[in-house]
Design a protein around this motif. Structure first.
Motif, PDB file in Angstrom:
ATOM      1  N   ARG A  61      45.690  32.265  12.174  1.00 28.86           N
ATOM      2  CA  ARG A  61      47.124  32.200  12.471  1.00 28.86           C
ATOM      3  C   ARG A  61      47.523  30.861  13.077  1.00 28.86           C
ATOM      4  NH1 ARG A  61      48.555  37.169  16.124  1.00 28.86           N
ATOM      5  NH2 ARG A  61      46.639  36.506  17.172  1.00 28.86           N
ATOM      6  N   ALA A  62      46.540  30.014  13.351  1.00 31.00           N
ATOM      7  CA  ALA A  62      46.785  28.684  13.918  1.00 31.00           C
ATOM      8  C   ALA A  62      47.625  28.756  15.189  1.00 31.00           C
ATOM      9  CB  ALA A  62      47.454  27.774  12.900  1.00 31.00           C
ATOM     10  N   ARG A  63      47.220  29.653  16.087  1.00 26.97           N
ATOM     11  CA  ARG A  63      47.977  29.785  17.333  1.00 26.97           C
ATOM     12  C   ARG A  63      47.053  30.239  18.463  1.00 26.97           C
ATOM     13  NH1 ARG A  63      52.007  34.823  17.482  1.00 26.97           N
ATOM     14  NH2 ARG A  63      51.849  34.200  19.686  1.00 26.97           N
ATOM     15  N   TRP A  64      47.510  29.911  19.685  1.00 27.12           N
ATOM     16  CA  TRP A  64      46.815  30.346  20.890  1.00 27.12           C
ATOM     17  C   TRP A  64      47.506  31.587  21.457  1.00 27.12           C
ATOM     18  CZ3 TRP A  64      42.443  28.215  23.113  1.00 27.12           C
ATOM     19  CH2 TRP A  64      42.029  26.964  22.628  1.00 27.12           C
ATOM     20  N   SER A  65      46.734  32.467  22.060  1.00 22.31           N
ATOM     21  CA  SER A  65      47.292  33.634  22.745  1.00 22.31           C
ATOM     22  C   SER A  65      46.481  33.893  24.013  1.00 22.31           C
ATOM     23  CB  SER A  65      47.281  34.865  21.845  1.00 22.31           C
ATOM     24  OG  SER A  65      45.963  35.138  21.394  1.00 22.31           O
ATOM     25  N   LEU A  66      47.105  34.544  24.988  1.00 18.59           N
ATOM     26  CA  LEU A  66      46.451  34.813  26.262  1.00 18.59           C
ATOM     27  C   LEU A  66      45.712  36.148  26.235  1.00 18.59           C
ATOM     28  CD1 LEU A  66      49.219  33.722  28.816  1.00 18.59           C
ATOM     29  CD2 LEU A  66      47.268  32.397  27.996  1.00 18.59           C
ATOM     30  N   LEU A  67      44.588  36.193  26.945  1.00 16.65           N
ATOM     31  CA  LEU A  67      43.821  37.426  27.119  1.00 16.65           C
ATOM     32  C   LEU A  67      44.207  38.020  28.471  1.00 16.65           C
ATOM     33  CD1 LEU A  67      40.332  36.130  25.905  1.00 16.65           C
ATOM     34  CD2 LEU A  67      41.993  37.469  24.592  1.00 16.65           C
ATOM     35  N   ASP A  68      45.177  38.924  28.465  1.00 20.60           N
ATOM     36  CA  ASP A  68      45.720  39.438  29.717  1.00 20.60           C
ATOM     37  C   ASP A  68      44.888  40.557  30.321  1.00 20.60           C
ATOM     38  OD1 ASP A  68      47.915  37.735  29.823  1.00 20.60           O
ATOM     39  OD2 ASP A  68      49.035  38.979  28.411  1.00 20.60           O
ATOM     40  N   GLY A  69      43.932  41.108  29.583  1.00 20.82           N
ATOM     41  CA  GLY A  69      43.089  42.166  30.131  1.00 20.82           C
ATOM     42  C   GLY A  69      41.969  41.596  30.973  1.00 20.82           C
ATOM     43  N   GLY A  70      41.157  42.484  31.524  1.00 23.23           N
ATOM     44  CA  GLY A  70      40.009  42.046  32.303  1.00 23.23           C
ATOM     45  C   GLY A  70      40.376  41.335  33.579  1.00 23.23           C
ATOM     46  N   ARG A  71      41.438  41.796  34.274  1.00 22.85           N
ATOM     47  CA  ARG A  71      41.878  41.150  35.509  1.00 22.85           C
ATOM     48  C   ARG A  71      41.426  41.967  36.710  1.00 22.85           C
ATOM     49  NH1 ARG A  71      46.298  37.734  34.584  1.00 22.85           N
ATOM     50  NH2 ARG A  71      45.948  37.023  36.720  1.00 22.85           N
ATOM     51  N   GLY A  72      40.951  41.299  37.729  1.00 21.89           N
ATOM     52  CA  GLY A  72      40.555  41.932  38.978  1.00 21.89           C
ATOM     53  C   GLY A  72      41.107  41.145  40.146  1.00 21.89           C
ATOM     54  N   PRO A  73      40.870  41.599  41.389  1.00 25.37           N
ATOM     55  CA  PRO A  73      41.391  40.899  42.579  1.00 25.37           C
ATOM     56  C   PRO A  73      40.649  39.589  42.822  1.00 25.37           C
ATOM     57  CG  PRO A  73      39.953  42.689  43.245  1.00 25.37           C
ATOM     58  CD  PRO A  73      40.097  42.804  41.758  1.00 25.37           C
ATOM     59  N   ILE A  74      41.230  38.744  43.666  1.00 24.04           N
ATOM     60  CA  ILE A  74      40.593  37.476  44.004  1.00 24.04           C
ATOM     61  C   ILE A  74      39.299  37.739  44.762  1.00 24.04           C
ATOM     62  CG2 ILE A  74      42.762  36.223  44.031  1.00 24.04           C
ATOM     63  CD1 ILE A  74      42.779  36.380  47.034  1.00 24.04           C
ATOM     64  N   LEU A  75      38.408  36.759  44.746  1.00 23.54           N
ATOM     65  CA  LEU A  75      37.119  36.896  45.399  1.00 23.54           C
ATOM     66  C   LEU A  75      37.226  36.676  46.903  1.00 23.54           C
ATOM     67  CD1 LEU A  75      34.888  34.812  42.931  1.00 23.54           C
ATOM     68  CD2 LEU A  75      35.246  37.284  42.933  1.00 23.54           C
ATOM     69  N   GLY A  76      36.454  37.450  47.667  1.00 19.58           N
ATOM     70  CA  GLY A  76      36.328  37.212  49.095  1.00 19.58           C
ATOM     71  C   GLY A  76      37.299  37.962  49.967  1.00 19.58           C
ATOM     72  N   VAL A  77      38.052  38.898  49.419  1.00 23.69           N
ATOM     73  CA  VAL A  77      39.054  39.619  50.206  1.00 23.69           C
ATOM     74  C   VAL A  77      38.693  41.091  50.366  1.00 23.69           C
ATOM     75  CG1 VAL A  77      41.475  40.299  50.349  1.00 23.69           C
ATOM     76  CG2 VAL A  77      40.874  38.010  49.546  1.00 23.69           C
ATOM     77  N   VAL A  78      38.439  41.764  49.257  1.00 17.18           N
ATOM     78  CA  VAL A  78      38.164  43.201  49.273  1.00 17.18           C
ATOM     79  C   VAL A  78      36.699  43.430  48.897  1.00 17.18           C
ATOM     80  CG1 VAL A  78      38.813  45.454  48.369  1.00 17.18           C
ATOM     81  CG2 VAL A  78      40.544  43.652  48.596  1.00 17.18           C
ATOM     82  N   PRO A  79      35.896  44.035  49.773  1.00 19.20           N
ATOM     83  CA  PRO A  79      34.491  44.269  49.429  1.00 19.20           C
ATOM     84  C   PRO A  79      34.329  45.427  48.453  1.00 19.20           C
ATOM     85  CG  PRO A  79      34.978  45.181  51.596  1.00 19.20           C
ATOM     86  CD  PRO A  79      36.219  44.459  51.147  1.00 19.20           C
ATOM     87  N   GLY A  80      33.262  45.364  47.673  1.00 18.72           N
ATOM     88  CA  GLY A  80      32.878  46.478  46.812  1.00 18.72           C
ATOM     89  C   GLY A  80      33.790  46.760  45.649  1.00 18.72           C
ATOM     90  N   VAL A  81      34.525  45.770  45.169  1.00 16.07           N
ATOM     91  CA  VAL A  81      35.421  46.003  44.031  1.00 16.07           C
ATOM     92  C   VAL A  81      34.693  45.703  42.728  1.00 16.07           C
ATOM     93  CG1 VAL A  81      37.494  45.527  45.360  1.00 16.07           C
ATOM     94  CG2 VAL A  81      36.345  43.661  44.163  1.00 16.07           C
ATOM     95  N   SER A  82      35.216  46.255  41.634  1.00 19.31           N
ATOM     96  CA  SER A  82      34.663  45.991  40.308  1.00 19.31           C
ATOM     97  C   SER A  82      35.662  45.169  39.511  1.00 19.31           C
ATOM     98  CB  SER A  82      34.352  47.303  39.576  1.00 19.31           C
ATOM     99  OG  SER A  82      35.530  48.087  39.450  1.00 19.31           O
ATOM    100  N   PHE A  83      35.170  44.534  38.466  1.00 24.95           N
ATOM    101  CA  PHE A  83      36.000  43.636  37.658  1.00 24.95           C
ATOM    102  C   PHE A  83      35.888  44.040  36.187  1.00 24.95           C
ATOM    103  CE2 PHE A  83      34.777  41.478  41.497  1.00 24.95           C
ATOM    104  CZ  PHE A  83      35.941  40.850  41.914  1.00 24.95           C
ATOM    105  N   PRO A  84      36.972  44.584  35.634  1.00 25.39           N
ATOM    106  CA  PRO A  84      36.932  44.999  34.233  1.00 25.39           C
ATOM    107  C   PRO A  84      36.781  43.794  33.310  1.00 25.39           C
ATOM    108  CG  PRO A  84      39.183  45.083  35.069  1.00 25.39           C
ATOM    109  CD  PRO A  84      38.289  44.794  36.241  1.00 25.39           C
ATOM    110  N   ARG A  85      36.235  44.025  32.124  1.00 22.80           N
ATOM    111  CA  ARG A  85      35.996  42.956  31.166  1.00 22.80           C
ATOM    112  C   ARG A  85      36.761  43.232  29.874  1.00 22.80           C
ATOM    113  NH1 ARG A  85      31.936  39.795  33.202  1.00 22.80           N
ATOM    114  NH2 ARG A  85      31.823  38.594  31.283  1.00 22.80           N
ATOM    115  N   GLN A  86      37.116  42.150  29.201  1.00 17.25           N
ATOM    116  CA  GLN A  86      37.802  42.218  27.913  1.00 17.25           C
ATOM    117  C   GLN A  86      36.928  41.523  26.882  1.00 17.25           C
ATOM    118  OE1 GLN A  86      41.720  40.552  27.953  1.00 17.25           O
ATOM    119  NE2 GLN A  86      42.209  41.171  25.853  1.00 17.25           N
ATOM    120  N   SER A  87      36.794  42.146  25.720  1.00 21.45           N
ATOM    121  CA  SER A  87      35.888  41.635  24.697  1.00 21.45           C
ATOM    122  C   SER A  87      36.645  41.212  23.455  1.00 21.45           C
ATOM    123  CB  SER A  87      34.837  42.693  24.330  1.00 21.45           C
ATOM    124  OG  SER A  87      34.103  43.085  25.469  1.00 21.45           O
TER     125      SER A  87
END
Length: 370
Positions: free
Chosen positions: A275-301
């Motif tokens: 398609r000759a275009r760029w698009s954003l991968l909006d999935g796989g978002r988690g919180p910033i590092l160093g603030v909340v302990p024990g969090v998980s980070f979803p992934r997008q494939s």
């Protein structure tokens, strides 16, 4: 029987060998700072004799290099001795200088300013525990290690990858850094792009420490656990400004399959050649590092087909004062599209074209399948 004197182990080994006594150096453990202060004070006194006796031949300005050297090699307590001797020399020089009182006052002020600079230099060296230029060399080596860790390894046939890091205001230290690891015989690439809170030199120390820690994690823990382990590490540090954003990419170079996870970081972009275009991968978002302990980070494939590309970048590439974030993203994707069409260096092109310019750190990494 134990002996108080040292003997060479090799000389003790053979019964017929010659026994050679190893004596400690005469100057072992000597306080070098004591000798340095003596040498510098003697230099100041000799200079003082010269400027007083031969004031028309020996210039008083020779005290300036002595003061600078003293600030570099002496701790503040011993520097005070050299400063006192210098002040005495300058005061003795004033009445015999044969120049106008106004110029004498100007020299006094200049000497005081250089003395103050020497004190600042000495205090800085004392804080990091080095003398001379050793601290500068140490930080330069650490900076080079950051740059080397972010250097993308040679890619196998059919793939290209480039990275770029530009620090705020041209500083050599940046709060952004890139980590890249190629393993499984060059068949799997792992990449992490991290943005430490702050920018430029202010974030440099945290960037140095964090890059070393995360560099040890990359490739050592399963990709799905990388951001979780990085978050746990940052939480344990307890830094007042210890948060960071990051994006982690795992890419199978045989199949083109990729997996992306983000920790409060701008969404990666993927280029689809069909398609000759760029698009954003909006999935796989988690919180910033160093603030909340024990969090998980979803992934997008997804999968990179031939001609496709993947771009990760820091917020300095898309953010700018008085500019909407959407405008910054659109601008970046436009620059990336033009770069792909002319087979340019996508990472460097988007960094150099960022609207934030020298006001923020910028980092990007692009991978493309030929």
């Amino acid at each position: 029987m134990a002996s108080g004197a040292g003997w060479s182990g090799a000389d003790r080994a053979g019964s017929g060998g010659t026994r050679r006594r190893v004596l400690p150096s005469r100057y072992a453990g000597a306080d070098q700072g004591r000798y340095l202060v003596v040498v510098l004070v003697v230099g100041v006194v000799v200079l003082g004799a010269g400027v007083v006796i031969w004031s028309d031949i020996v210039p008083i300005s020779l005290v300036f290099p002595l003061l600078v050297v003293s600030g570099l090699v002496l701790e503040p307590r011993r520097l005070a001795i050299v400063l006192g001797a210098t002040a005495a020399v300058v005061l003795a020089w004033g009445p015999v200088s044969m120049i106008s009182p106004q110029r004498v006052v100007g020299v006094f002020v200049a000497v005081l300013l250089v003395m103050w600079q020497a004190v600042l230099i000495a205090r800085s060296r004392a804080q990091i525990g080095t003398r001379g230029l050793g601290g500068d060399r140490m930080f330069a080596e650490l900076r080079d290690r950051i740059v080397e860790s972010g250097r993308v390894p040679p890619m196998p046939a059919g793939w290209t990858a480039t990275s770029c890091i530009l620090s705020a205001h041209g500083d050599r230290f940046s709060g952004d850094f890139v980590l890249a690891h190629l393993e499984d015989g060059g068949e799997r690439l792992e990449v992490a792009l991290v943005d430490v809170s702050g920018k430029g030199t202010a974030a440099g120390t945290r960037s140095l420490l964090l890059s070393g820690a995360l560099g040890g994690l990359l490739g050592a823990v399963p990709p799905v656990d990388f951001l979780r382990a990085a978050n746990d590490y940052l939480v344990r540090q307890g830094w007042a400004e210890g948060f960071a954003t990051a994006v982690h990419v795992e890419l199978d170079l045989r199949s083109g399959l990729y997996s992306v996870a983000s920790a409060g970081h701008p969404a990666p972009a993927v280029y689809t050649s069909g398609r000759a275009r760029w698009s954003l991968l909006d999935g796989g978002r988690g919180p910033i590092l160093g603030v909340v302990p024990g969090v998980s980070f979803p992934r997008q494939s997804g999968r990179l087909e031939r001609g496709d590309a993947l771009l990760v970048y820091s917020d300095g590439v898309v953010e700018a004062r008085d500019r909407d974030l959407t405008d910054g993203i659109d601008r970046m994707l436009g620059v990336a599209a033009m770069s792909v069409l002319r087979d340019g260096d996508v990472a460097r092109d988007v960094c150099q074209s960022a609207r934030s310019g020298e006001d923020d750190d910028r980092a990007a990494l692009a991978v493309r399948r030929a």
